[in-house]
Structures are given as structure tokens and as C-alpha cells.
Design an enzyme around this catalytic site. Structure first.
Site, PDB file in Angstrom:
ATOM      1  N   HIS A   1     -25.633 -25.919 -53.575  1.00 14.22           N
ATOM      2  CA  HIS A   1     -24.652 -24.392 -53.564  1.00 14.22           C
ATOM      3  C   HIS A   1     -23.436 -24.739 -54.631  1.00 14.22           C
ATOM      4  CE1 HIS A   1     -26.183 -22.875 -49.478  1.00 14.22           C
ATOM      5  NE2 HIS A   1     -27.072 -22.957 -50.422  1.00 14.22           N
TER       6      HIS A   1
ATOM      7  N   HIS B   1     -37.453 -24.758 -52.330  1.00 17.33           N
ATOM      8  CA  HIS B   1     -38.144 -24.096 -51.262  1.00 17.33           C
ATOM      9  C   HIS B   1     -39.674 -24.575 -51.406  1.00 17.33           C
ATOM     10  CE1 HIS B   1     -35.512 -20.694 -49.954  1.00 17.33           C
ATOM     11  NE2 HIS B   1     -34.776 -21.721 -50.341  1.00 17.33           N
TER      12      HIS B   1
END
Length: 757
Positions: free
Chosen positions: A289, A102
Site C-alpha cells: 500500500h 492477487h
């Protein structure tokens, strides 16, 4: 990930100042004139905000870092679970990967802004974005290590390195790591994140699609509209996120609608705007993920305000969770509750095993967010904080996009069948993600810099010849002067070469000589027909010089810049001032195969006020676009001002248009632009209702004297810029103007010479 707790970027209460007549309260200029020109954007990140001082050299201090010891400490941290914020599965790896992702993921190729390079995740708005919930805790977990190593490692570098070490500690082999990110000490003000006034809104960037997402139980009319138009909706440039406060896409689907195919379209658009192709996109999503989990233990109304709206006693932490313990198994971050794999702290191919191994049906998290559960599946997924429990396999809408989009599915199935290729693709894509805004390899620091040269790094050849000396430069200047090229041609070509530089992601600039290559040699702003004539002439000068005996050579990239300096020196001589424009050789010429045409396309200027150019319709007033370009060029307001005045009288306008050429001595480096702009004998009026071009007529006779654009007239209209223009319009200002112009010109010509730092 999506956070559903904050509706608008506001504080919870007004700050009351006990003292009257202070700067804390009161009405400010921006309140009276919200559309005022943001000249202040050119004066960000001054040494006044930097506690380390202007002499601090991070690259030099970084060399003293015990890098191996730092990595050992980071490895130890990964499993050193703290009671105040327990690690999921006993390992902080997933949290630190998300933190690094992020930090880097705000980058967008459109203007090069965002990214991990400045440590901006520490400041508003990023520290309070809905997508960054709980990353305040990640940075606090890192603080003891940052404290230990002090200024030898910047926050910007440490955040990314922590993500790398997290991957390594979970069995993944990374591609490498480069340090060199220098911290800033205040929020970037120049980054356009969108105009929405509601967290998770998308009503402006897509043109009235979504008013914001606040944990709806039913699809709203706005969402239905978004879904119906998801094929054709166009994301506003240069944005690379679908909603205010998200890094990329809404994981529930466009505007919260759980449609994997529509999600794929959003994914493709946003990742492309971060310079990622389809294969890199699949690798990043699936690789990221493979680790960790999302958090949605309960509804969003249990969560308090973001860090910037928090109370003093929270000490910069936000999103206080009142549900249960507020941590561990009671954590609320995105509102989604998904663990993707059976081994969330180990690298594996489980993501694809699950993606293709089950059929999926829609469900909701405990927080009410849309997600998908595997049909007829056994509970095989570990619980993050209770080893006795097993959970059903879950996926996000954005995960299923990798199966139901035909292109993504083909790539995903290939990676599923070839795990080694998947691992390599993820390693490379992760390195690109976390290093995309660092610029050329010469800026990379540390022992783990990969040896392989990558196309997205805009490589240039190393210098392999003897550089020219002062005597050679005199001879070359003489050849250029006798070549038949005019001052305007010399100056405009050098400017076209150097002014592509972007201080945001350190791309562009004169080094590499890419002005001679596609796509730059075909950009309208670079006047391809004139450019080909100038380059052909300079190539003849280069060929003749390089044919001499010995190993001494000059590159075309160097010659273009040198020729621009010759033009400036000639123009200064016409006002009786002898100057020597600084020039440092050492640029090399890149090859076309070293140049990713699609990657360079976003560097094409939509507007270049320095050359009085706007491509197409003016959607944003051109004076605001001038500030934007000047900021990317790292110019101050005085530097921008003197360059505009000089380039106008040197004839650098695209197409030779006369707008702003307030002189009858074209090609002379005079201060006529400022003298004539500020002449009260001239009265200005727009030539059309669009107010793009203006006529300046003699106030007494009405005779037309000049024409100018908004960019020209703003130097007489805006109070700050007029104050600067007055300095250069004064009777005693000619020599100062010339010397200031030469200094600003030289700065632009050398912006990309990181090898000289």
C-alpha cells in the site's frame, strides 16, 4: 479489494443452442447426482488441453529467454500509458503489483492449492472474482510482451515478474525472482474455494455469518452477528479468505463493518493460512500500500458483468464501466477510493508516516464504501489523473488494523523507525508470497535466483558423498531382508515418508528424510511407536554400510525408500512374480533446524484412504477425501485404484486394522482385494447409522467374511472405480496388477525428485 457489483456467480443469460441433441445443452450426470464422487479430478490438465504438446520442456525453453531484454521491455511498459486504459499517475506499477499479488495470494498452506504457479488468474473463477476487477486490463497490457517472447516465458512467470519489475521501477530493491512456473490451459477443478453461491458471501465458511455484501448503507443483522462473534468465529479449512471472491480480507472490515480491531483478527487468520507471520503480514500490507491506489469513483450499479458473463464483443474483458469515461479518474474497481501516500509511484516510508501521523475518522467513498479520512489534514495526496488536484489522506479499515492491533502496532512502529528493516522485510515477504508454491529451490530458474537458502523452502542438504551403485543396492537389500522387519513395516514406513508430497505446492515427499524429524515422527497416522522401531533398525543398516572405507554413503531418506521397495519385491515374489522396484539414490537427510515444525504441521493427513485412516470424526465422506489425497499425489484413477488394492493386502493400514484386508494371504502382492470385493457371494451392510464401517457376510450362510470402510467399498460401488476394479479382479490380471502397482508405487516414491527431471 471488494467489488460490489455481482451478487451471484451466474451468467447474465442462458446460452441457446440452435441444434438439437448436442452436448451443449441437456441434463448431465452432475445435475442428477450433485454429490457424485469426482473421479474426474484425477484427470485434469491432460495433454489434450495443452497446445504445446507433451514434449514441450518449459525449463529448457526458458533458458533461451533474453531475460535482460524482457525486463527492459517490462520497465518501458510501466510508463507507456495507453488511451484505452490510462495508467494511474502515469505509471502502471500499482496495477501490476496488485496483479502479481492477487495471482500469488490465492495460495493457502492447508492444502497447498492456489498460488501463482499455474497462471490460473487467466481462467474462471479467478478471472471473474470481485477482488480481481480490472486485472483483466493488466493482463491485456502485458499481452504485447507475452506475444513477443512467446513460450520462452509462461503467463504464470510473466505475471509475477511484472510485479517484481513494477517494484524495481518505483525504486524498490527486490529480493530476487525465480522462473519455472508452467502454465496450465484450463481451470483447476480441485481447488475448494468455498460453498457460497453469492459473491462476497461468507455464510458457509463461518457458519451463517454473512449472506454476501452488496454495498449496504446500514449494517445488517448478519453483520452485527459477525461483529459480535468476530473473536470466536472459525474459518472453514482449508480456506484462507473471509468471503467468496476475495483474496484475503474485506478491506472495509469483517463483512463490511468498519472495525479495525476486528479486521486485525481476520487479517491474522487469513495471512497465517498463507504461511505468513505477523511481521511478514505488516510488511506486505504496508509495502504493497505504499504504491498505487484503489478505485471507487461511483456506485457499483454503473458496472457491467464480470469477464465470464460478458458478451462476445467484449473479448474476455469484463466489468464495463458506464460512469463517465469508464476509466482513468472514473474507474470503479473495489468501490474504495484511497491513495495511501504522497509518492504512489516511489518507494517510501509514507504509509507509516500517515498511519501514525494522523487521527482518523470514518467516511465513505463516492461508491459508498467505508474508508477513513485523516482529521484536520491538508490535501497533500496527488490525483491519479489531474496534476492540478490534491486529495486528503485516506486509509482502509484493514490499514488501520496495523495501528490499533497491539501486536501489529508494535511491528509497524518498529518499521516506521527503521525503514531499512521495513524494506528488507517487505522484500523477503514479497519473494515468499510470490514463490511459496514453487517447491524446492532446485525448481528455480533464471539469473535472479537469490543465493540465500530460506527455511520456508524446506531445504535439504546437497549430496556430498558418492552414491551407491547396483552392487551396493544388492548388498543393502540383503541386509534389509535379514533385518527382521516385516513387509508391512517396510511398506508402510516408505509410504509414510513419500506420501506427504503435494503436487499443489510441491512440498513433502521422501527427500530430506523428514519422517524421522518433528513433527512427522509424532503424527498418529505414522504410528510413532512402530516407526521408531523401523527407523532404529534401518539406522543400524545405514551405520554399518557407511562405516566402510571410502566416500560412498547412503542417506536414511534413501534407505527408507529402498526398504519399501524390498517389501514390495518380497510380496510380489510370493505370487511367483519377480520384479525390481525402480530406485534412484540421491536423497539427503535434512536437519531438524532446517525444518519449520509449524509449517509442516498442515501436511499431516486428516485422512489417508491409502492407509484406511481418518483422524477424528468424518465430516466429509472418506471416499471424497481419498480423491483429494490422490489428486495431491498427482495420481490417475487407475494408479489410485491399484495402489489401494496393493496396500491393503500388504498390511499398510494404520494400527493394523483389518478393514479392507480382503485376503487370507497378508503380505502377498495378490489381487485378492479386487476379487473378494467384487464377489457376489458377499452381502454388505453398515455396522452403524454413521455408515463408516461395513460388514461383508456370506450371502447364503450369513457368516462374517470381511469388514471394510467407505474407501474400500467405493471401488465396488462407484461405476468408474468398479470398472477399474474389474480389470484387476480378472483371472488373467495378477501379473498386470503387480506391474501396475510397482509403477504407481515408484511414481509416488520419486514425486519430489525434481533433480531427476
Amino acid at each position: 479489494m471488494r467489488d460490489m457489483r455481482a451478487s451471484s456467480p451466474e451468467t447474465t443469460s442462458a446460452v441457446k443452442c440452435p441444434f438439437n441433441k448436442t452436448a451443449v445443452e441437456g441434463t448431465h450426470n452432475k445435475d442428477w447426482w450433485p454429490n457424485q464422487l469426482r473421479v474426474d479430478l484425477l484427470h485434469q490438465h491432460s495433454n489434450k488441453s495443452n497446445p504445446l504438446g507433451e514434449t514441450f520442456d518449459y525449463a529448457k525453453v526458458f533458458q533461451k529467454l533474453d531475460y535482460a531484454a524482457l525486463k527492459r521491455d517490462l520497465h518501458a511498459l510501466m510508463t507507456d500509458s495507453q488511451d484505452w486504459w490510462p495508467a494511474d499517475f502515469g505509471h502502471y506499477g500499482g496495477l501490476f503489483i496488485r496483479m502479481a499479488w492477487h495471482s500469488a495470494g490465492t495460495y493457502r498452506i492447508g492444502d497447498g492449492r492456489g498460488g501463482a504457479g499455474r497462471g490460473q488468474q487467466r481462467f474462471a473463477p479467478l478471472n471473474s472474482w470481485p477482488d480481481n476487477v480490472s486485472l483483466d486490463k493488466a493482463r491485456r497490457l502485458l499481452w504485447p510482451i507475452k506475444k513477443k517472447y512467446g513460450q520462452q516465458i509462461s503467463w504464470a512467470d510473466l505475471i509475477v515478474l511484472a510485479g517484481n519489475v513494477a517494484l524495481e521501477s518505483m525504486g524498490f530493491k527486490t529480493f530476487g525472482f525465480a522462473g519455472g512456473r508452467v502454465d496450465t490451459w484450463e481451470p483447476d477443478q480441485d481447488v475448494y474455494w468455498g460453498r457460497e453461491m453469492t459473491w462476497l458471501g461468507g455464510d458457509v465458511r463461518y457458519g451463517a455469518v454473512s449472506e454476501g455484501v452488496h454495498h449496504p448503507d446500514e449494517h445488517s443483522g448478519a453483520k452485527e452477528k459477525a461483529s459480535k462473534n468476530s473473536d470466536s468465529r472459525v474459518l472453514e479449512n482449508p480456506l484462507a479468505a473471509v468471503q467468496m471472491g476475495l483474496i484475503y480480507v474485506n478491506p472495509e472490515g469483517p463483512d463490511g463493518r468498519p472495525d479495525p480491531l476486528a479486521s486485525a483478527r481476520d487479517i491474522r487468520e487469513t495471512f497465517a493460512r498463507m504461511a505468513m507471520n505477523d511481521e511478514e503480514t505488516v510488511a506486505l500490507i504496508a509495502g504493497g500500500h505504499t504504491f498505487g491506489k484503489t478505485h471507487g469513483a461511483a456506485p457499483a450499479d454503473n458496472v457491467g458483468p464480470e469477464p465470464e458473463a460478458g458478451e462476445l464483443e467484449q473479448q474476455g474483458l469484463g466489468w464495463h464501466n458506464r460512469f463517465g469515461s469508464g476509466k482513468a479518474g472514473d474507474t470503479i474497481t473495489s468501490g474504495l477510493e484511497v491513495t495511501w501516500t504522497k509518492t504512489p509511484t516511489q518507494w517510501s516510508n509514507d504509509f507509516f508516516e500517515h498511519l501514525f501521523g494522523y487521527e482518523w475518522e470514518l467516511t465513505k467513498s463516492p461508491a459508498g464504501a467505508y474508508q477513513w479520512v485523516a482529521k484536520d489534514a491538508a490535501a497533500t495526496i496527488p490525483h491519479a489523473h489531474d496534476p492540478s488536484k490534491k486529495l486528503l489522506p485516506m486509509m482502509l479499515t484493514s490499514d488501520l488494523a496495523l495501528r490499533f492491533d497491539p501486536v501489529y502496532e508494535k511491528i509497524s512502529r518498529h518499521f516506521h523507525a527503521h525503514p531499512d528493516q521495513f524494506a528488507d522485510a517487505f522484500a523477503r515477504a514479497w519473494f515468499k508470497l510470490t514463490h511459496r508454491d514453487m517447491g524446492p529451490r532446485v525448481r528455480y530458474l533464471g539469473p535472479e535466483v537469490p543465493a540465500e537458502e530460506l527455511i520456508w523452502q524446506d531445504p535439504v542438504p546437497k549430496v556430498s558423498h558418492v552414491l551407491v551403485d547396483a552392487q551396493d543396492l544388492l548388498a543393502l537389500k540383503h541386509k534389509i531382508s535379514a533385518s527382521g522387519l516385516g513387509i508391512s513395516q517396510l511398506v508402510s514406513t516408505a509410504w509414510a515418508s513419500a506420501s506427504t508430497f503435494r503436487g499443489s505446492d510441491k512440498r513433502g515427499g521422501a527427500n530430506g528424510g523428514r519422517l524421522c524429524l518433528a513433527p512427522q515422527n509424532q503424527w498418529e497416522v505414522n504410528q510413532p511407536q512402530q516407526l521408531s522401531v523401523v527407523l532404529e533398525t534401518l539406522r543400524r543398516v545405514q551405520t554399518e554400510f557407511n562405516a566402510q572405507a571410502g566416500d560412498k554413503r547412503i542417506s536414511l531418506a534413501d534407505l527408507i525408500v529402498l526398504a519399501g521397495g524390498v517389501g514390495v519385491e518380497q510380496a510380489a515374489k510370493r505370487v511367483g512374480i519377480v520384479v525390481e522396484v525402480p530406485f534412484v539414490p540421491g536423497r539427503t537427510d535434512a536437519l531438524q533446524e532446517q525444518t519449520d515444525v509449524s509449517s509442516f504441521a498442515p501436511l499431516e493427513p486428516f485422512a489417508d484412504g491409502f492407509r484406511n485412516y481418518v483422524k477424528g470424526d468424518e465430516v466429509v465422506p472418506s471416499e471424497h477425501l481419498l480423491i483429494d489425497r490422490a489428486q495431491l499425489l498427482t495420481l490417475t484413477a487407475p494408479e489410485m485404484t491399484v495402489l489401494i488394492g496393493g496396500l491393503r493386502v500388504l498390511g499398510a493400514n494404520v494400527g493394523g486394522v483389518k478393514h479392507g484386508v480382503f485376503t487370507d494371504r497378508l503380505g502377498t502382492l495378490s489381487n485378492d482385494f479386487f476379487i473378494n470385493l467384487l464377489d457376489m457371494g458377499t452381502e454388505w451392510a453398515p455396522v452403524s447409522k454413521e455408515r463408516h464401517v461395513f460388514e461383508g457376510r456370506d450371502r447364503r450362510t450369513g457368516v462374517l467374511k470381511w469388514t471394510g470402510t467407505r474407501v474400500d467399498l467405493v471401488f465396488g460401488s462407484n461405476a468408474l472405480l468398479r470398472a477399474l476394479a474389474e480389470v484387476y479382479a480378472a483371472v488373467d490380471a495378477q501379473e498386470k496388477f503387480v506391474r501396475d502397482f510397482v509403477a504407481a508405487w515408484s511414481k509416488v516414491m520419486h514425486l519430489d525428485r525434481f533433480d531427476l527431471v
